[in-house]
Motif scaffolding. Structure first.
Motif, PDB file in Angstrom:
ATOM      1  N   PRO A  19       0.799  -1.233   0.000  1.00  6.53           N
ATOM      2  CA  PRO A  19       0.000   0.000   0.000  1.00  6.53           C
ATOM      3  C   PRO A  19       0.824   1.272   0.000  1.00  6.53           C
ATOM      4  O   PRO A  19       0.344   2.330  -0.415  1.00  6.53           O
ATOM      5  N   SER A  20       2.063   1.199   0.454  1.00  6.24           N
ATOM      6  CA  SER A  20       2.883   2.408   0.535  1.00  6.24           C
ATOM      7  C   SER A  20       3.297   2.921  -0.832  1.00  6.24           C
ATOM      8  O   SER A  20       3.769   4.047  -0.962  1.00  6.24           O
ATOM      9  N   PHE A  22       2.120   4.312  -4.088  1.00  2.00           N
ATOM     10  CA  PHE A  22       0.865   4.880  -4.598  1.00  2.00           C
ATOM     11  C   PHE A  22       0.622   4.516  -6.054  1.00  2.00           C
ATOM     12  O   PHE A  22      -0.428   4.005  -6.420  1.00  2.00           O
ATOM     13  N   SER A  41      -3.512   2.523  -8.177  1.00  2.00           N
ATOM     14  CA  SER A  41      -2.957   2.525  -6.837  1.00  2.00           C
ATOM     15  C   SER A  41      -3.022   1.086  -6.342  1.00  2.00           C
ATOM     16  O   SER A  41      -3.654   0.220  -6.971  1.00  2.00           O
ATOM     17  N   SER A  43      -4.649  -0.092  -3.813  1.00  2.00           N
ATOM     18  CA  SER A  43      -6.030  -0.429  -3.453  1.00  2.00           C
ATOM     19  C   SER A  43      -6.903  -0.653  -4.670  1.00  2.00           C
ATOM     20  O   SER A  43      -7.691  -1.603  -4.724  1.00  2.00           O
ATOM     21  N   LYS A 265      -4.876   3.577   6.828  1.00  2.00           N
ATOM     22  CA  LYS A 265      -4.449   4.955   7.009  1.00  2.00           C
ATOM     23  C   LYS A 265      -4.716   5.812   5.766  1.00  2.00           C
ATOM     24  O   LYS A 265      -4.540   7.016   5.805  1.00  2.00           O
ATOM     25  N   GLU A 266      -5.110   5.153   4.662  1.00  2.00           N
ATOM     26  CA  GLU A 266      -5.391   5.896   3.440  1.00  2.00           C
ATOM     27  C   GLU A 266      -6.828   6.401   3.440  1.00  2.00           C
ATOM     28  O   GLU A 266      -7.708   5.793   4.036  1.00  2.00           O
ATOM     29  N   GLU A 267      -7.049   7.512   2.715  1.00  2.00           N
ATOM     30  CA  GLU A 267      -8.366   8.123   2.665  1.00  2.00           C
ATOM     31  C   GLU A 267      -9.065   7.937   1.319  1.00  2.00           C
ATOM     32  O   GLU A 267     -10.197   8.377   1.148  1.00  2.00           O
ATOM     33  N   SER A 268      -8.406   7.318   0.359  1.00  2.00           N
ATOM     34  CA  SER A 268      -9.006   7.171  -0.962  1.00  2.00           C
ATOM     35  C   SER A 268     -10.179   6.195  -0.918  1.00  2.00           C
ATOM     36  O   SER A 268     -10.257   5.323  -0.046  1.00  2.00           O
ATOM     37  N   ALA A 271      -9.148   2.500  -1.171  1.00  2.00           N
ATOM     38  CA  ALA A 271      -8.551   2.034   0.080  1.00  2.00           C
ATOM     39  C   ALA A 271      -9.630   1.738   1.116  1.00  2.00           C
ATOM     40  O   ALA A 271      -9.567   0.742   1.836  1.00  2.00           O
TER      41      ALA A 271
END
Length: 306
Positions: A19-20, A22, A41, A43, A265-268, A271
């Protein structure tokens, strides 16, 4: 046959598959993956992968066929990045007559359920396959379990391993001797030794089926009440005679999914969707009781909705 040049194990074992990262295709430094990743990405790629694999499994089930060996090695991608589920060598079709290894002469064999349990591969095998059910098992729900363990592989840890060709070497090639007149030390070789990685599986099958069952029960627990696992009443041995300790789960499934914690921790939007999938869907998919697992059609519908 058409060429499918990309395999899921190769993708899962890339150091940048987390996930880190992008933009996977841009940051991987390996343009050959661009057709598969297509500027996703992490996600959004995993979401697209889940939908495609669920669609392939759902199609087979609609045609009354169960794959019975869904695993990363049987998942390829073509040059457009489209997923291909391959190898139907142990597939089961409704009405197929199978004789299990424990079959006795004169015993009536039902054809509404799959009978042969010596199918599937290692850590991707459903728990019911480990105990040779007397009256067969639901092959479709065994596929769903395998689908879930494949999906979990995107969120498990990635461990660096030393390439086998560099272990225990005593002879060196002419060009190595030219570059290193004396036997090179480990430190000297470090700059050109390739780094290789291996993705962990959710459950450990490295020590055989009994150890695999123990590891599954460590994460999911082992009930003593057959009402919690109805199929186990017909296992060999049945649940009441299991040579395993009946106990609650000792380890959370989520502890084995470090990439999922990073994803939270992602906001997309992708994700958030994948975070919900792991938290809510994965425990249902990886239920000991096959009757509690969703169908392939339900999974495909879930990943096809906006």
């Amino acid at each position: 046959m058409p060429l499918y040049p990309y395999s899921l194990p190769d993708l899962l074992n890339q150091a940048w598959m987390s996930p880190s990262t992008f933009n996977l295709s841009a940051q991987s430094g390996d343009s050959r993956w661009a057709p598969v990743l297509d500027n996703h990405s992490f996600s959004s790629f995993v979401h697209s992968f889940a939908r495609q694999l669920a669609e392939a499994m759902s199609y087979l089930h609609q045609e009354h066929v169960a794959h019975r060996d869904i695993k990363p090695a049987n998942i390829l991608f073509d040059n457009r990045g489209l997923l291909k589920l391959i190898d139907l060598g142990v597939a089961w079709e409704e009405g197929m007559k199978e004789t299990p290894s424990f079959h006795q002469t004169g015993q009536q064999v039902r054809t509404t359920c799959a009978q042969i349990s010596e199918v599937g591969t290692g850590a991707f095998r459903a728990p019911e396959l480990l105990f040779a059910p007397q009256h067969g098992y639901d092959a479709y729900k065994a596929d769903v379990w395998s689908w879930g363990t494949v999906m979990a592989s995107f969120f498990t840890s990635l461990n660096e391993v030393e390439a086998e060709e560099y272990l225990g070497r005593s002879n060196f090639t002419s060009w190595e001797r030219e570059l290193f007149p004396e036997r090179p030390s480990e430190a000297s070789l470090e700059h050109w030794r390739p780094r290789t990685y291996e993705r962990s599986t959710l459950f450990d099958s490295s020590r055989g089926d009994i150890a695999l069952a123990c590891d599954v029960f460590k994460v999911l627990g082992l009930p003593s009440d057959v009402a919690c696992w109805p199929e186990a009443a017909f296992f060999q041995p049945p649940l009441a005679q299991f040579p395993f300790v009946h106990q609650p789960a000792k380890e959370s499934m989520f502890e084995r999914l470090p990439n999922w914690h990073a994803l939270t921790k992602e906001e997309s939007a992708p994700a958030k969707r994948m975070s919900v999938f792991v938290k809510k869907w994965l425990p249902r998919i990886l239920s000991l009781s096959a009757s509690q697992r969703p169908t392939a059609a339900e999974l495909y519908a879930a990943f096809s909705s906006p």
